[in-house]
Design a protein around this motif. Structure first.
Motif, mmCIF file in Angstrom:
data_model
loop_
_atom_site.group_PDB
_atom_site.id
_atom_site.type_symbol
_atom_site.label_atom_id
_atom_site.label_comp_id
_atom_site.label_asym_id
_atom_site.label_seq_id
_atom_site.Cartn_x
_atom_site.Cartn_y
_atom_site.Cartn_z
ATOM 1 N N UNK A 1 -7.645 -0.388 7.829
ATOM 2 C CA UNK A 1 -8.895 0.692 7.815
ATOM 3 C C UNK A 1 -9.479 1.019 9.335
ATOM 4 N N UNK A 2 -9.830 0.157 10.092
ATOM 5 C CA UNK A 2 -10.130 0.440 11.207
ATOM 6 C C UNK A 2 -9.157 1.138 12.203
ATOM 7 N N UNK A 3 -7.776 0.887 11.972
ATOM 8 C CA UNK A 3 -6.691 1.640 12.756
ATOM 9 C C UNK A 3 -6.135 2.849 12.084
ATOM 10 N N UNK A 4 -6.717 3.087 10.898
ATOM 11 C CA UNK A 4 -6.304 4.046 10.101
ATOM 12 C C UNK A 4 -4.945 3.907 9.445
ATOM 13 N N UNK A 5 -4.543 2.695 9.138
ATOM 14 C CA UNK A 5 -3.143 2.518 8.574
ATOM 15 C C UNK A 5 -3.427 2.435 7.069
ATOM 16 N N UNK A 6 -2.184 2.862 6.348
ATOM 17 C CA UNK A 6 -2.311 2.832 5.052
ATOM 18 C C UNK A 6 -2.560 1.037 4.487
ATOM 19 N N UNK A 7 -3.032 0.733 3.579
ATOM 20 C CA UNK A 7 -2.949 -0.587 3.224
ATOM 21 C C UNK A 7 -1.912 -1.343 2.601
ATOM 22 N N UNK A 8 -1.423 -0.355 1.651
ATOM 23 C CA UNK A 8 -0.553 -1.062 0.744
ATOM 24 C C UNK A 8 0.997 0.149 0.915
ATOM 25 N N UNK A 9 1.728 -0.135 2.106
ATOM 26 C CA UNK A 9 2.588 0.837 2.515
ATOM 27 C C UNK A 9 3.916 0.142 2.356
ATOM 28 N N UNK A 10 4.121 -1.034 1.980
ATOM 29 C CA UNK A 10 5.332 -1.450 1.823
ATOM 30 C C UNK A 10 5.786 -2.365 0.694
ATOM 31 N N UNK A 11 6.871 -2.747 0.442
ATOM 32 C CA UNK A 11 7.260 -3.824 -0.798
ATOM 33 C C UNK A 11 6.536 -5.012 -0.505
#
Length: 157
Positions: free
Chosen positions: A109-119
């Motif tokens: 969240x702090x780096x602006x990345x999606x949380x559940x982006x991979x298998x």
């Protein structure tokens, strides 16, 4: 040393005999690096005592709560202390897993990345949920009648 974890058909490269040979021929061995090695069937006592640094990369190791039952019981006494230690280690593992998930979500969240982006993320969350169910069921039903049925299959070889 590189081994072959998760390989049912291949021979295990690391064995107590190989470690005994290392202990004999390399008495000053201080650092042992193992990569992709199956340590589930290697007793920890067989690692040379001169080793002060053990580096493990992608190794299959048994979890600590399972290893507790390898400690020999003292006579015919109840194994209650070992069961409490086993449960405490499993509960501690659960707490660390949840803490790791919280830190991971916060970092994403702090780096602006999606949380559940991979298998990998979804599998990890699914396994964590299954482990949560196991811990919850154990806490809710510490000694279920079905345990007598599954106990012979629950033992660690």
């Amino acid at each position: 040393m590189r081994g072959t974890p998760r390989s049912l058909g291949k021979q295990r490269l690391l064995s107590p005999a190989l470690l005994a040979a290392l202990r004999k021929h390399c008495p000053q061995l201080h650092r042992l690096c193992l990569t992709e090695t199956d340590l589930r069937h290697v007793p920890y006592e067989s690692i040379p005592s001169s080793v002060t640094t053990l580096e493990l990369n992608l190794c299959d190791i048994p979890d600590a709560s399972t290893l507790v039952y390898h400690i020999p019981s003292t006579g015919n006494s109840l194994n209650l202390p070992w069961k409490v230690l086993h449960g405490s280690l499993a509960l501690g593992t659960f707490i660390l897993v949840v803490l790791g998930l919280v830190v991971m979500f916060h970092s994403h969240d702090s780096h602006g990345m999606p949380n559940m982006y991979s298998l990998h993320s979804w599998l990890g969350l699914g396994i964590t949920l299954l482990f949560s169910c196991r811990v919850g069921a154990t806490l809710a039903f510490p000694n279920p009648p079905a345990l007598r049925v599954f106990h012979p299959h629950h033992l660690f070889p």
